[in-house]
Design a protein around this motif. Structure first.
Motif, PDB file in Angstrom:
ATOM      1  N   LYS A  61       0.877  -1.298   0.076  1.00  0.00           N
ATOM      2  CA  LYS A  61      -0.040   0.080  -0.164  1.00  0.00           C
ATOM      3  C   LYS A  61       0.734   1.205   0.140  1.00  0.00           C
ATOM      4  CE  LYS A  61      -3.751  -2.184   2.667  1.00  0.00           C
ATOM      5  NZ  LYS A  61      -4.642  -2.221   3.720  1.00  0.00           N
ATOM      6  N   ALA A  62       2.157   0.932  -0.281  1.00  0.00           N
ATOM      7  CA  ALA A  62       3.074   2.177  -0.267  1.00  0.00           C
ATOM      8  C   ALA A  62       2.604   3.342  -1.459  1.00  0.00           C
ATOM      9  CB  ALA A  62       4.653   1.824  -0.452  1.00  0.00           C
ATOM     10  N   ARG A  63       2.700   4.720  -0.741  1.00  0.00           N
ATOM     11  CA  ARG A  63       2.461   5.623  -1.863  1.00  0.00           C
ATOM     12  C   ARG A  63       3.526   6.773  -1.918  1.00  0.00           C
ATOM     13  NH1 ARG A  63      -2.992   7.184   0.116  1.00  0.00           N
ATOM     14  NH2 ARG A  63      -2.285   8.786   1.182  1.00  0.00           N
ATOM     15  N   ALA A  64       3.746   7.443  -3.012  1.00  0.00           N
ATOM     16  CA  ALA A  64       4.411   8.622  -3.153  1.00  0.00           C
ATOM     17  C   ALA A  64       3.625   9.677  -3.533  1.00  0.00           C
ATOM     18  CB  ALA A  64       5.570   8.434  -4.057  1.00  0.00           C
ATOM     19  N   GLY A  65       3.779  10.794  -2.709  1.00  0.00           N
ATOM     20  CA  GLY A  65       2.971  11.992  -2.783  1.00  0.00           C
ATOM     21  C   GLY A  65       3.541  13.117  -2.759  1.00  0.00           C
ATOM     22  N   LYS A  66       2.910  14.224  -2.678  1.00  0.00           N
ATOM     23  CA  LYS A  66       3.495  15.642  -2.744  1.00  0.00           C
ATOM     24  C   LYS A  66       2.504  16.342  -1.945  1.00  0.00           C
ATOM     25  CE  LYS A  66       3.727  18.470  -6.119  1.00  0.00           C
ATOM     26  NZ  LYS A  66       4.028  18.824  -7.473  1.00  0.00           N
ATOM     27  N   ILE A  67       2.932  17.038  -0.915  1.00  0.00           N
ATOM     28  CA  ILE A  67       2.180  17.916   0.098  1.00  0.00           C
ATOM     29  C   ILE A  67       2.606  19.607  -0.281  1.00  0.00           C
ATOM     30  CG2 ILE A  67       1.489  18.871   2.285  1.00  0.00           C
ATOM     31  CD1 ILE A  67       1.916  16.066   3.233  1.00  0.00           C
ATOM     32  N   THR A  68       1.437  20.298  -0.515  1.00  0.00           N
ATOM     33  CA  THR A  68       2.183  21.771  -0.816  1.00  0.00           C
ATOM     34  C   THR A  68       1.259  22.572   0.013  1.00  0.00           C
ATOM     35  OG1 THR A  68       2.431  21.166  -3.343  1.00  0.00           O
ATOM     36  CG2 THR A  68       2.207  23.384  -2.682  1.00  0.00           C
ATOM     37  N   THR A  69       2.204  23.568   0.838  1.00  0.00           N
ATOM     38  CA  THR A  69       1.534  24.533   1.715  1.00  0.00           C
ATOM     39  C   THR A  69       2.262  25.978   1.392  1.00  0.00           C
ATOM     40  OG1 THR A  69       3.498  24.446   3.507  1.00  0.00           O
ATOM     41  CG2 THR A  69       1.903  22.623   3.224  1.00  0.00           C
ATOM     42  N   ASP A  70       1.861  26.945   2.102  1.00  0.00           N
ATOM     43  CA  ASP A  70       2.633  28.284   2.007  1.00  0.00           C
ATOM     44  C   ASP A  70       4.064  28.073   2.116  1.00  0.00           C
ATOM     45  OD1 ASP A  70       0.024  29.182   1.195  1.00  0.00           O
ATOM     46  OD2 ASP A  70      -0.316  29.974   3.044  1.00  0.00           O
ATOM     47  N   HIS A  71       4.605  27.143   2.964  1.00  0.00           N
ATOM     48  CA  HIS A  71       5.975  27.265   3.023  1.00  0.00           C
ATOM     49  C   HIS A  71       6.833  26.370   2.153  1.00  0.00           C
ATOM     50  CE1 HIS A  71       5.367  29.778   6.778  1.00  0.00           C
ATOM     51  NE2 HIS A  71       6.393  30.173   6.633  1.00  0.00           N
ATOM     52  N   GLY A  72       6.159  25.960   1.154  1.00  0.00           N
ATOM     53  CA  GLY A  72       6.682  24.844   0.173  1.00  0.00           C
ATOM     54  C   GLY A  72       6.318  23.346   0.143  1.00  0.00           C
ATOM     55  N   THR A  73       6.914  22.714  -0.622  1.00  0.00           N
ATOM     56  CA  THR A  73       6.564  21.299  -0.983  1.00  0.00           C
ATOM     57  C   THR A  73       6.988  20.357   0.018  1.00  0.00           C
ATOM     58  OG1 THR A  73       6.370  21.851  -3.280  1.00  0.00           O
ATOM     59  CG2 THR A  73       6.968  19.798  -2.651  1.00  0.00           C
ATOM     60  N   ILE A  74       6.434  19.357   0.314  1.00  0.00           N
ATOM     61  CA  ILE A  74       6.684  18.337   1.212  1.00  0.00           C
ATOM     62  C   ILE A  74       6.447  16.955   0.230  1.00  0.00           C
ATOM     63  CG2 ILE A  74       6.660  16.938   3.224  1.00  0.00           C
ATOM     64  CD1 ILE A  74       4.628  19.472   4.368  1.00  0.00           C
ATOM     65  N   GLU A  75       7.789  16.568  -0.131  1.00  0.00           N
ATOM     66  CA  GLU A  75       7.778  15.196  -0.870  1.00  0.00           C
ATOM     67  C   GLU A  75       7.619  14.073   0.136  1.00  0.00           C
ATOM     68  OE1 GLU A  75      11.188  14.957  -3.157  1.00  0.00           O
ATOM     69  OE2 GLU A  75      10.290  16.176  -4.758  1.00  0.00           O
ATOM     70  N   THR A  76       6.553  13.178  -0.035  1.00  0.00           N
ATOM     71  CA  THR A  76       6.086  12.235   0.900  1.00  0.00           C
ATOM     72  C   THR A  76       6.371  10.617   0.138  1.00  0.00           C
ATOM     73  OG1 THR A  76       3.704  11.866  -0.008  1.00  0.00           O
ATOM     74  CG2 THR A  76       4.255  13.316   1.902  1.00  0.00           C
ATOM     75  N   PRO A  77       6.882   9.595   0.944  1.00  0.00           N
ATOM     76  CA  PRO A  77       6.697   9.527   2.651  1.00  0.00           C
ATOM     77  C   PRO A  77       7.833  10.489   2.983  1.00  0.00           C
ATOM     78  CG  PRO A  77       7.760   7.572   1.457  1.00  0.00           C
ATOM     79  CD  PRO A  77       7.283   8.370   0.512  1.00  0.00           C
ATOM     80  N   ILE A  78       7.691  11.006   4.231  1.00  0.00           N
ATOM     81  CA  ILE A  78       8.588  12.061   4.788  1.00  0.00           C
ATOM     82  C   ILE A  78       8.727  11.737   6.259  1.00  0.00           C
ATOM     83  CG2 ILE A  78       6.859  13.740   5.308  1.00  0.00           C
ATOM     84  CD1 ILE A  78      10.286  14.657   4.462  1.00  0.00           C
ATOM     85  N   PHE A  79       9.878  11.967   6.774  1.00  0.00           N
ATOM     86  CA  PHE A  79      10.305  11.780   8.096  1.00  0.00           C
ATOM     87  C   PHE A  79      10.656  13.198   8.771  1.00  0.00           C
ATOM     88  CE2 PHE A  79      12.792  11.723  11.878  1.00  0.00           C
ATOM     89  CZ  PHE A  79      12.435  11.077  12.576  1.00  0.00           C
ATOM     90  N   MET A  80       9.868  13.667   9.596  1.00  0.00           N
ATOM     91  CA  MET A  80      10.111  15.028  10.333  1.00  0.00           C
ATOM     92  C   MET A  80      11.025  14.965  11.567  1.00  0.00           C
ATOM     93  SD  MET A  80       5.955  16.043   9.974  1.00  0.00           S
ATOM     94  CE  MET A  80       5.401  14.636  10.663  1.00  0.00           C
TER      95      MET A  80
END
Length: 376
Positions: free
Chosen positions: A13-32
């Protein structure tokens, strides 16, 4: 916030995605990386940006509330300005810290009354107050206030707690509409699935959270002492219900193996203190297993810390030198180990993303889990 689902793995079920906010792009999966008190402990912001290079870090509402306080953060222009970080920030709601203060807090429908671990002063976190604090902190992604149940947890307690978490969620959302953003950028709200390790409760909670139709969703109450297999079972139950077109955040997880297994179950976002805390104590994560750099076997090993060269410290310093720094209790040793571990975690999720996009994640994941599951 916008989430684009770019690719799904054929065998998991692994996915690759992209989150976009006002502070830039987050490429997923991501570790914070965890920046509990307006800093990723022991790492300069310059090193964080240039070497580790995360798209997003995490701040902690409980700790920031106590020090430096919301009042100071508001005067500074929010957490981004205060710590000179121009990328994304997520703040948790303080629910986990309240859970960890079991001896000095009382949980009621109103909220949680607790004593500060710093000076013993009494405070109240209600859903409404936590939303106000997170508005003032100014993170890009903010979390609902929930109760994190312990493990093991009595079924009836877990059920009562879950329903209270849902009622608190409703109060969070209602109050958030009344509190304006402070600094001109959007804040995205994530609710949290609870239910301990009971399948029926996890299903109920996931359905309730999915029904809120938030821009993203989180899974809490795991990685609190339960066996890894129970964690994976609960994650699988929940990801089968949470919407595919929204990012999924598994809170407080975990080891590198935990992260890969949960990516395979459909998780997009992770955070954990393990790479920084273990690094400060001399435990290094590598693609071939873990290293206790304090062991005498490394005293004359002049090979690179990690011969893959994931961060500059891996090729700039040797194992023997790092072992020496820990032996003499030199602060630099803890810094080097922290940078290495954070660099490794970010490398791991980025490699996972690369293999998801290439269509062969599952085979790579199986190989990596076997490689990493040993002490060197």
């Amino acid at each position: 916030m916008k989430f684009d689902l770019l690719q799904k793995d054929a065998l998991s079920k692994a996915r690759a995605g992209k989150i976009t906010t006002d502070h830039g792009t987050i490429e997923t999966p991501i570790f914070m990386p965890v920046g509990t008190a307006a800093t990723v402990k022991g790492v300069h912001q310059r090193e964080l940006k240039e070497d580790i290079n995360p798209d997003i870090i995490l701040g902690n509402t409980y700790h920031l509330y106590l020090r430096p306080t919301p009042e100071i953060l508001k005067k500074a222009g929010g957490l981004h300005q205060f710590m000179n970080w121009d990328r994304n920030i997520l703040t948790d709601s303080g629910g986990y810290q309240v859970y960890s203060l079991s001896g000095t807090r009382k949980i009621k429908e109103e909220g949680v009354k607790f004593r500060s671990h710093i000076d013993g002063s009494t405070h109240l976190f209600s859903p409404e107050r936590v939303m106000e604090i997170q508005r003032t902190i100014g993170a890009d992604i903010i979390m609902a206030f929930d109760e994190c149940t312990p493990y093991p947890c009595d079924y009836h307690y877990a059920k009562r707690s879950m329903h209270m978490t849902h009622r608190w969620l409703d109060r969070c959302m209602q109050h958030l509409q009344k509190v304006p953003v402070c600094y001109g950028h959007e804040q995205t709200f994530f609710p949290i699935v609870q239910g301990s390790t009971y399948v029926d409760l996890r299903k109920q909670s996931a359905e309730y959270i999915a029904g809120v139709e938030a821009a993203g969703n989180a899974i809490g109450g795991l990685s609190v002492g339960e066996p890894a297999e129970e964690m994976y079972e609960m994650t699988e139950v929940v990801t089968a219900i949470l919407p595919e077109d929204k990012p999924r955040y598994l809170m407080g997880v975990g080891t590198p193996i935990n992260i890969l297994e949960n990516i395979a179950l459909g998780i997009d976002m992770f955070d954990c203190v393990m790479p920084t805390r273990n690094g400060r104590n001399g435990m290094l994560f590598t693609a071939y297993g873990t290293i206790n750099i304090k062991n005498s076997k490394w005293k004359d090993d002049f090979s690179a810390i990690d011969e893959m060269g994931i961060t500059y410290v891996d090729t700039y310093y040797t194992k023997a030198y790092l072992k020496h720094l820990f032996t003499v209790n030199e602060m630099l040793g803890r810094q080097i180990a922290t940078i290495h571990n954070l660099g490794f975690y970010l490398w791991l999720v980025r490699e996972a993303r690369k293999y998801i996009l290439a269509g062969n994640f599952y085979e790579w994941k199986e190989k990596m889990v076997k490689q990493m599951d040993r002490r060197l």
